[in-house]
Motif scaffolding. Sequence first.
Motif, mmCIF file in Angstrom:
data_model
loop_
_atom_site.group_PDB
_atom_site.id
_atom_site.type_symbol
_atom_site.label_atom_id
_atom_site.label_comp_id
_atom_site.label_asym_id
_atom_site.label_seq_id
_atom_site.Cartn_x
_atom_site.Cartn_y
_atom_site.Cartn_z
ATOM 1 N N LEU A 469 0.841 -1.252 -0.096
ATOM 2 C CA LEU A 469 0.071 0.059 -0.062
ATOM 3 C C LEU A 469 0.754 1.102 -0.027
ATOM 4 N N ARG A 471 0.166 5.050 0.019
ATOM 5 C CA ARG A 471 -0.979 5.993 0.270
ATOM 6 C C ARG A 471 -0.534 7.156 -0.603
ATOM 7 N N ARG A 507 -2.199 3.140 -4.075
ATOM 8 C CA ARG A 507 -3.587 3.263 -4.195
ATOM 9 C C ARG A 507 -4.046 4.592 -4.761
ATOM 10 N N LYS A 515 -9.357 12.548 6.034
ATOM 11 C CA LYS A 515 -7.757 12.932 5.088
ATOM 12 C C LYS A 515 -8.538 14.066 4.324
ATOM 13 N N MET A 603 -9.756 -2.656 -3.018
ATOM 14 C CA MET A 603 -9.660 -2.819 -1.564
ATOM 15 C C MET A 603 -10.813 -3.329 -1.047
ATOM 16 N N GLU A 605 -12.905 -2.878 1.993
ATOM 17 C CA GLU A 605 -12.840 -2.187 3.326
ATOM 18 C C GLU A 605 -14.409 -1.705 3.626
ATOM 19 N N GLY A 626 -8.698 -3.637 3.564
ATOM 20 C CA GLY A 626 -8.289 -2.501 4.339
ATOM 21 C C GLY A 626 -8.953 -2.601 5.722
ATOM 22 N N SER A 627 -8.310 -3.676 6.699
ATOM 23 C CA SER A 627 -8.932 -3.998 8.023
ATOM 24 C C SER A 627 -9.343 -2.625 8.774
ATOM 25 N N ASN A 628 -8.482 -1.501 8.660
ATOM 26 C CA ASN A 628 -8.859 -0.413 9.543
ATOM 27 C C ASN A 628 -10.098 0.115 9.353
ATOM 28 N N ASP A 629 -10.524 0.275 7.927
ATOM 29 C CA ASP A 629 -11.884 0.745 7.691
ATOM 30 C C ASP A 629 -13.148 -0.202 7.688
ATOM 31 N N ARG A 639 -13.000 5.315 13.814
ATOM 32 C CA ARG A 639 -11.533 4.615 14.174
ATOM 33 C C ARG A 639 -10.880 5.916 14.755
ATOM 34 N N CYS A 676 -3.685 -4.723 4.063
ATOM 35 C CA CYS A 676 -3.040 -3.805 4.311
ATOM 36 C C CYS A 676 -3.362 -2.903 5.482
ATOM 37 N N GLY A 677 -4.227 -3.465 6.379
ATOM 38 C CA GLY A 677 -4.820 -2.695 7.649
ATOM 39 C C GLY A 677 -3.655 -2.839 8.778
HETATM 40 C C1 PEP Z 1 -7.551 0.335 5.684
HETATM 41 O O1 PEP Z 1 -8.701 0.970 5.679
HETATM 42 O O2 PEP Z 1 -7.283 -0.539 6.511
HETATM 43 C C2 PEP Z 1 -6.290 1.268 5.176
HETATM 44 C C3 PEP Z 1 -5.265 0.424 4.903
HETATM 45 O O3 PEP Z 1 -6.554 2.372 4.606
HETATM 46 P P1 PEP Z 1 -6.320 3.514 5.383
HETATM 47 O O4 PEP Z 1 -5.947 3.177 6.925
HETATM 48 O O5 PEP Z 1 -5.596 4.445 4.681
HETATM 49 O O6 PEP Z 1 -7.696 4.120 5.463
#
Ligand code: PEP
Length: 765
Positions: A469, A471, A507, A515, A603, A605, A626-629, A639, A676-677
Amino acid sequence: MLGTLRSIVQEVNGAKDLTDALGVIVARVQEAMETDVCSVYLLDEEARRYVLMATKGLNSDAVGTVSLGYSEGLVGLVSVREEPINLEHAQKHKRYRYFPETGEERYESFLGVPIIHHRKILGVIVVQQALNRRRFDEGEEAFLVTVSAQLAGIIAHSEATSFIGGNSPIAKKKYDISFKGVAGAPGVAIGQSLVVFPPADLDAVPDKKTLSIETDLMLFDASIICVREDIKMLGDRLSTQLRPEEQALFDVYLGMLDDKALAGEVQTQIKSGICAQSALKRVINDYASHFEVMSDSYMRERAVDIKDLGRRILSYLQARETKKVDYPENTILVSDELTATMLGEVPQDKLVGLVSIKGSGSSHVAILARAMGIPTVMGLVDVPLSQLDERELIVDGYNGDLFACPSDELRVHYQNVVEADRELDEDLAKLKDEPCITTDGTRVKLWVNTGLMADVMRSLDHGAEGVGLYRTEVPFMINERFPSEQEQIRFYREQLEAFAPNQVTMRTLDIGGDKSLTYFPISEENPFLGWRGIRITLDHPEIFLVQMRAMLKASEGLNNLRIMLPMVSNVNEVEEALHLIYREYHELRAEGYPVVMPQVGVMIEVPGAVYQVKELAERVDFLSVGSNDLTQYLLAVDRNNPRVAQLYHSFHPAVLQALNKIAQDAQEMKVQLSICGELAGDPAGALLLAAMGFDALSMNASNLLKVKSVIRGMSMTWAKELLDSVMKLDSPFLVQSTLTLALKEAGFGRFMRPSKVADASSQNF
Ligand code: PEP
Ligand code: MG
């Protein structure tokens, strides 16, 4: 009642310290409820007692001396039950306790309401009535509950300020004061704080003594002269547009700058030894709170004018002060909202830690901090910023904790963590060129997440096998306008060249949510569910196409580019994006550029995408989670919001089920799957993901060797058994503790994140 409530809150907001704030609360509530007594008892956590902190009606000598045990008396009952208690005959209640020092025997009726902030009991507010007793009615009870709920945050904040300042009447413990935030960048830093205040922000001005009364007086007088001139000019300029009564406002302003008024008071404070900026802040706040509580709305509005005047004087004061900053050897930079520029001003060999009150783990500054390997805590609640300057702090970037005034015990604990981290890094460095393969032969690709050139160097140092990833929004965020095609080609080429022949997954611009680009502001009610990622770029093909063109051109001759689409929630978005990418590719070929069509991926997510893995897989070359989202959307937990941070759990069974389903569907479709989270960089998370069948894990460079070490030390059979047992659990905490235990038993205890010492006093407001 609403008006009364608002004026109480405003008055309390303007109080100078906790004692003052509580004094205002009891006086104003007693008056508003027309009762005989109003008192506030606050919890002294150390002594586990409720201390009478303020009263209107009881004997004032009892303040600070009378206290009740944790569950003693009616006050204790209110706290234990965490609900209001309303009694007409309080003395008949078996929990009634009598304190002669308060002169309490005359009071019969009792209404007590707990003061709760973020689930934590801070104290109890009580109203009482004399012999001609009454039962407080429902409306009064509701009023006190509302007062308590509104004041809890203010009390928590002024408690924090008083604790740090060391002048809280209940602050027996002056050490290990902790503030809860979110983890920004991993690691621990111990150092001296340096608070960077935003310019012309009165609230951010710390309380400081003057170094020279004479100089400060001179500075202040010179600033007043400038502001006077500004106001005169402003008045003249607007004279034709304003009515005479409005014009008169400028004369009021000028009057306030008079020696006898506001300016005179500031001078008196400076003469008493307070520095000019702090003196100005105090006087302006006094004036403003005086106006804010006025019942006449016109007069209330004048508070805004006073503050404006204060800001004008402050900006002149700040401009006149020479800006020579002495950075301590171990600087921990603290600010309300850290920016990349602030970071850049500190000599890099002195910067050890970062604290940003606003922001989150995915903020630009956090990304930058991770790239630079600087432990960071973000998004702290109720931190008295102005009290944090020039103090010893400990930043725990693993857990998102900040400690002020550390005790020897806590310092030693964290020194050990720093030392253990250093030793671990030394050991892990030996693994740099070793393959990432389990003991029974399964190969797992380890990639990195990047954003800046700084990440590239660190990633290569850690033996990254490619970029999962990149960014691209990061270089966009640093710019002051959209970067041109040439500029984009330059920074994409740098990344592609650095990792060639390994693949670099770029990406497409993922802005929106938290952001933002200063030059492309987006204001929305609900930004995370709004215009984000692919939604923006498809609406702006002129931005998307330039980016695609730049990426393709940058990859010429290297052919290691992969393009990844963020925030996809339906197949049409993928088709539209593919159409634009192909269009740009064919155009470039037609123009004679020998570019190669890159792999394109999506992705996963958004929860909707989890259920369309197969449909998406039919259209693209790879998928990346994208495990964060995905976690944020599955659990409906923002988050970036520290208030709900404890609900954001990557090991939530629902998240694990979703990840497992994605892996199974991707395997069925034979499409390459990566993640990629942040979960990919967690040693326990990485184990589960590898067991689920993820082909590649992309993470922050600083976690890469830890993950490699764990994967190299285990067999896939063992990881799958662990996954099976974890998938049967129903609570995120059970999952977490099962994983921690399993890793410790398998000899990977060193890789688990260190947690703070259990007995550190917690002031987690
Ligand atoms: C995610 O959402 O997991 C991710 C990798 O993207 P970002 O953290 O940049 O939203
Ligand atoms: Mg994302």
